[in-house]
Design an enzyme around this catalytic site. Sequence first.
Site, PDB file in Angstrom:
ATOM      1  N   PRO A 150      -6.053  -6.174   4.121  1.00  0.00           N
ATOM      2  CA  PRO A 150      -6.634  -6.801   2.928  1.00  0.00           C
ATOM      3  C   PRO A 150      -5.936  -8.124   2.625  1.00  0.00           C
ATOM      4  O   PRO A 150      -4.725  -8.255   2.815  1.00  0.00           O
ATOM      5  CB  PRO A 150      -6.355  -5.776   1.815  1.00  0.00           C
ATOM      6  CG  PRO A 150      -6.002  -4.508   2.510  1.00  0.00           C
ATOM      7  CD  PRO A 150      -5.412  -4.888   3.822  1.00  0.00           C
TER       8      PRO A 150
ATOM      9  N   ASP B  16     -10.317   4.211   1.405  1.00  0.00           N
ATOM     10  CA  ASP B  16      -9.133   4.932   1.887  1.00  0.00           C
ATOM     11  C   ASP B  16      -7.911   4.684   1.020  1.00  0.00           C
ATOM     12  O   ASP B  16      -6.998   5.514   0.971  1.00  0.00           O
ATOM     13  CB  ASP B  16      -8.829   4.560   3.346  1.00  0.00           C
ATOM     14  CG  ASP B  16      -8.478   3.090   3.523  1.00  0.00           C
ATOM     15  OD1 ASP B  16      -7.299   2.793   3.736  1.00  0.00           O
ATOM     16  OD2 ASP B  16      -9.382   2.234   3.443  1.00  0.00           O
ATOM     17  N   GLN B  17      -7.887   3.541   0.290  1.00  0.00           N
ATOM     18  CA  GLN B  17      -6.713   3.231  -0.531  1.00  0.00           C
ATOM     19  C   GLN B  17      -6.626   4.109  -1.779  1.00  0.00           C
ATOM     20  O   GLN B  17      -5.561   4.199  -2.404  1.00  0.00           O
ATOM     21  CB  GLN B  17      -6.738   1.756  -0.939  1.00  0.00           C
ATOM     22  CG  GLN B  17      -6.613   0.790   0.227  1.00  0.00           C
ATOM     23  CD  GLN B  17      -6.474  -0.646  -0.236  1.00  0.00           C
ATOM     24  OE1 GLN B  17      -5.515  -1.021  -0.927  1.00  0.00           O
ATOM     25  NE2 GLN B  17      -7.433  -1.489   0.125  1.00  0.00           N
TER      26      GLN B  17
ATOM     27  N   GLN C   7       0.819  -1.217   0.000  1.00  0.00           N
ATOM     28  CA  GLN C   7       0.000   0.000   0.000  1.00  0.00           C
ATOM     29  C   GLN C   7       0.848   1.260   0.000  1.00  0.00           C
ATOM     30  O   GLN C   7       0.543   2.232  -0.678  1.00  0.00           O
ATOM     31  CB  GLN C   7      -0.922   0.019   1.228  1.00  0.00           C
ATOM     32  CG  GLN C   7      -2.317  -0.446   0.949  1.00  0.00           C
ATOM     33  CD  GLN C   7      -3.215  -0.309   2.167  1.00  0.00           C
ATOM     34  OE1 GLN C   7      -3.066   0.609   2.978  1.00  0.00           O
ATOM     35  NE2 GLN C   7      -4.134  -1.233   2.319  1.00  0.00           N
TER      36      GLN C   7
ATOM     37  N   TYR D  63     -13.339  -1.012   2.164  1.00  0.00           N
ATOM     38  CA  TYR D  63     -11.896  -1.213   2.264  1.00  0.00           C
ATOM     39  C   TYR D  63     -11.123  -0.580   1.117  1.00  0.00           C
ATOM     40  O   TYR D  63      -9.903  -0.418   1.214  1.00  0.00           O
ATOM     41  CB  TYR D  63     -11.584  -2.711   2.363  1.00  0.00           C
ATOM     42  CG  TYR D  63     -12.201  -3.320   3.593  1.00  0.00           C
ATOM     43  CD1 TYR D  63     -11.733  -2.990   4.862  1.00  0.00           C
ATOM     44  CD2 TYR D  63     -13.298  -4.170   3.506  1.00  0.00           C
ATOM     45  CE1 TYR D  63     -12.321  -3.499   6.007  1.00  0.00           C
ATOM     46  CE2 TYR D  63     -13.893  -4.689   4.644  1.00  0.00           C
ATOM     47  CZ  TYR D  63     -13.400  -4.348   5.890  1.00  0.00           C
ATOM     48  OH  TYR D  63     -13.991  -4.854   7.022  1.00  0.00           O
TER      49      TYR D  63
ATOM     50  N   HIS E  20     -10.867   5.216   8.616  1.00  0.00           N
ATOM     51  CA  HIS E  20      -9.629   5.096   7.838  1.00  0.00           C
ATOM     52  C   HIS E  20      -9.595   6.121   6.701  1.00  0.00           C
ATOM     53  O   HIS E  20      -8.553   6.717   6.407  1.00  0.00           O
ATOM     54  CB  HIS E  20      -9.512   3.680   7.247  1.00  0.00           C
ATOM     55  CG  HIS E  20      -8.754   2.721   8.106  1.00  0.00           C
ATOM     56  ND1 HIS E  20      -9.360   1.888   9.003  1.00  0.00           N
ATOM     57  CD2 HIS E  20      -7.430   2.477   8.219  1.00  0.00           C
ATOM     58  CE1 HIS E  20      -8.442   1.164   9.621  1.00  0.00           C
ATOM     59  NE2 HIS E  20      -7.260   1.498   9.166  1.00  0.00           N
TER      60      HIS E  20
END
Length: 362
Positions: free
Chosen positions: A132, A298-299, A105, A295, A321
């Site tokens: 993840p 935020d990535q 990440q 999930y 997050h």
Amino acid sequence: MASQQTIAIDGSMKEGGGQILRIASALSCILCQPISVNNIRANRSNPGLRPQHMTGLQLINDLCGGKLDGDKVKSTEISLKPSKVEAGRFLADTHTAGSVCLLMQSALPCMLSGSGPSEMILRGGTNAEMAPQIDYTNMVFQPISEKFGFKYNCNVKKRGYYPKGGGEVIVSAIPTKQIQPIQLTDFGRVTRIFGRAFVAGVLPIKIAHQMASVASTILRKQYRDVTVDIEAVQEPKHAAFGNGTGIIVVAETSTGCRLAGSALGKRGVPAQQVGQDAADMLIRNLQHGGCVDEYLQDQLIIFMALANGKSKVLCGPITLHTETAISVAEIMTQAKFTITPVSGTEQNMIECQGIGWTNQQV
């Protein structure tokens, strides 16, 4: 070249976990911006750096040929003075079940800012709790993140599980000149659901079949007109270290969105319950009608901040997050994010005018 004045980041803000370190160090590397982070993981029961956080920082420091201080387990303060990201081959090993996906990440955005093609060998847990699964990274994160205009490859050489880790993935990437903005605003309709239920080590394949069967039944009942195809997999002995079991189910929509649900098996938890948990998570993520799941939200923030233009992402309830990622990205880049609730729904529109970062090395 960014300002050489050090930006101080409070590691206890909002979510107060390792994510603050990952985003701050990645942006430090990309923007060549010195940082210091204190109160690291202050909101955790075991504050300070854990082995995987330390390994992640050391990897980023290797990528950018920087000067890193404070990189010791339990350290609550670090500083990083980066230099330019160079092409090369890099290795990061957590020596634990620490997540290779979390290493990736923070390091992948840095690879995109380099001077040439790079490769990373990442060792640790591929299917770990509180992170993840590698299957999520490959089946959901990769196809959506590549809408920002970059390409990378992630090859799973060996899977590793809690508590020993022992997994290995190889990530290769070619630098990009700029990050393109994305528009993820139309959910469309679900066109197919697919996934994999796995067992590894001494665990029997019937566990994978049970997880897949329960998840398939639940999802077919909810989405009667959609093909559901969840394969049951026994990981080859040479391609897995230790014992592990889990499942991921992914929904793809007519507009190219991908959302997922997943669960890992635990001692004492029936396989049927693991399958149900994954299916329930996917249904929950689909019901809010957002284009990304809880999930992925935020990535995407770091790429939205760097992009050359305005990005818009429709999502469900905003996670802590995501709020944390936005706070760090705004401090580091001066990009401005807005979150607008969609009236009468659980949806929110995240918008960001990116800073138009340009890789001067390509």
